[in-house]
Design a protein around this motif. Structure first.
Motif, PDB file in Angstrom:
ATOM      1  N   GLN A   1     -13.165 -17.118  26.757  1.00 23.43           N
ATOM      2  CA  GLN A   1     -13.521 -16.066  25.805  1.00 23.43           C
ATOM      3  C   GLN A   1     -12.822 -14.782  26.218  1.00 23.43           C
ATOM      4  OE1 GLN A   1     -17.816 -16.328  26.286  1.00 23.43           O
ATOM      5  NE2 GLN A   1     -18.012 -17.386  24.337  1.00 23.43           N
TER       6      GLN A   1
ATOM      7  N   ASN B   1      -9.484 -11.363  18.281  1.00 23.04           N
ATOM      8  CA  ASN B   1     -10.797 -11.827  18.735  1.00 23.04           C
ATOM      9  C   ASN B   1     -10.748 -13.312  19.061  1.00 23.04           C
ATOM     10  OD1 ASN B   1     -13.452 -12.470  19.185  1.00 23.04           O
ATOM     11  ND2 ASN B   1     -14.195 -11.917  17.161  1.00 23.04           N
TER      12      ASN B   1
ATOM     13  N   HIS C   1     -15.136 -16.449  20.258  1.00 22.74           N
ATOM     14  CA  HIS C   1     -15.917 -17.537  19.669  1.00 22.74           C
ATOM     15  C   HIS C   1     -17.151 -17.041  18.916  1.00 22.74           C
ATOM     16  CE1 HIS C   1     -13.491 -20.659  21.638  1.00 22.74           C
ATOM     17  NE2 HIS C   1     -13.489 -19.860  22.678  1.00 22.74           N
TER      18      HIS C   1
ATOM     19  N   HIS D   1     -14.206 -14.342  14.645  1.00 21.61           N
ATOM     20  CA  HIS D   1     -13.548 -15.166  15.658  1.00 21.61           C
ATOM     21  C   HIS D   1     -12.218 -15.700  15.141  1.00 21.61           C
ATOM     22  CE1 HIS D   1     -12.614 -18.199  18.556  1.00 21.61           C
ATOM     23  NE2 HIS D   1     -12.769 -19.180  17.677  1.00 21.61           N
TER      24      HIS D   1
END
Length: 338
Positions: free
Chosen positions: A208, A246, A249, A287
């Motif tokens: 992430q 981004n 997630h 996301h």
């Protein structure tokens, strides 16, 4: 009955004579695409079931059907009383099914490897389109090759013979070596199915992170990481493009602070002597989405080697904004004359 016959005649002869097993593969391709992309069906367990069956079996079966359009020994019933040719080079049902799984497991990673070097990357829609196109193309080749053979030599799906042969192979093997190979084959299929099933049912989020960068627009209107403005006149504007990618997630709310700072170097430390806030952005980015915004830089502070600093925060920013508590930071060194 006559009406049904009339409607059937409207269907092209090639479709009416499409072999049942290849028609089933085409149906599996269509149903899998619907289950993966349709808004309502994609949320049901049907997507997981078809997501297992399609990549593990369909491409390999179509490939095997294209390679071996003829029946193997004992895998088809002779038509019109003709004797079964024992000299053909076909394969039997167990071999056809085993090769279908094995070739599918080999073909799917190759397709993913090719997609990895394309602009589309390894994503759901490109993978689905690529595997579907490959399977349909192989199915078309298999159909043409099977039509080219005499009818009594074409492969047909002998379900009862397959079940009988499968029982004999699994429960009454000719030797211990065959027993070991059968156990290994069943174990490999179950392991592959379980691995793919786990990956589909419990997908790994992976790393992430958020990307944060500055770009400029060249003469062709393209965004490039080059030719940043560094020389300014007090009160006059120049433009850069602020970008956020981004990969967290989940949908994220960001805060971006733009500051112009007068700094000095004291030992190994950079100290801020004077600063002014030029702009603040608060975008919401989904996301795997990218946010770009033009920023007109209009400096009022003058001096040489001023730091034009961009600070990124996930969510709301703290009361004190500086480089040490920012999630991401990027900057330019600029000169501003009066």
């Amino acid at each position: 009955m006559a009406d049904d016959t009339a409607w059937a005649l409207l269907v092209p002869r090639q479709l009416r004579q499409l072999p049942a097993d290849l028609a089933a593969i085409i149906g599996l391709v269509v149903v899998t695409n619907v289950a993966a992309l349709a808004p309502v069906v994609a949320e049901t367990p049907l997507r997981i079931v078809l997501g297992l069956a399609f990549p593990l079996f369909a491409p390999g079966y179509a490939f095997v059907a294209a390679l071996f359009p003829e029946h193997g020994e004992g895998t088809a019933t002779p038509a019109d009383g003709d004797a079964l040719d024992q000299r053909n080079a076909g394969i039997d049902g167990i071999e056809r099914v085993a090769l279908s799984f094995g070739l599918s497991i080999a073909l799917v990673p190759l397709v993913a490897l090719v997609l990895n070097f394309t602009p589309w990357g390894i994503r759901l829609v490109p993978i689905l389109i690529s595997l579907s196109g490959l399977t349909l193309a192989l199915t078309a080749v298999a159909t043409v090759r099977r039509w080219a053979l005499p009818e009594n030599e074409r492969f047909r799906v002998p379900y009862r013979a397959w079940i009988r042969s499968g029982r004999e192979e699994l429960f009454a093997p000719a030797s211990r070596a065959d027993t070991a190979l059968n156990v290994l084959l069943v174990f490999s299929i179950l392991l592959a199915a379980g691995s793919v099933g786990y990956a589909v049912a419990v997908p790994k989020d992976g790393e992430q992170f958020s990307e944060f960068y500055l770009l400029t627009e060249n003469d062709d209107g393209e965004l490039v990481a080059d030719d940043y403005p560094t020389e300014f006149q007090q009160g006059e504007s120049q433009t850069v493009v602020v970008g956020i990618g981004n990969q967290e997630h989940e949908q994220m709310e960001y805060t971006v602070f733009v500051q112009l700072q007068r700094v000095e170097r004291v030992g190994n430390e950079t100290r801020v002597r004077e600063q002014s806030e030029l702009r603040r952005f608060q975008p919401t980015v989904g996301h795997n989405e990218t946010w770009h915004r033009q920023h007109q830089i209009t400096p009022q502070m003058t001096g040489e080697r001023l730091r034009l600093q961009y600070l990124l925060y996930r969510g709301a920013a703290p009361s004190t904004v500086n480089q040490s508590n920012a999630y991401r930071e990027t900057h330019l060194w600029v000169n501003v004359t009066g």
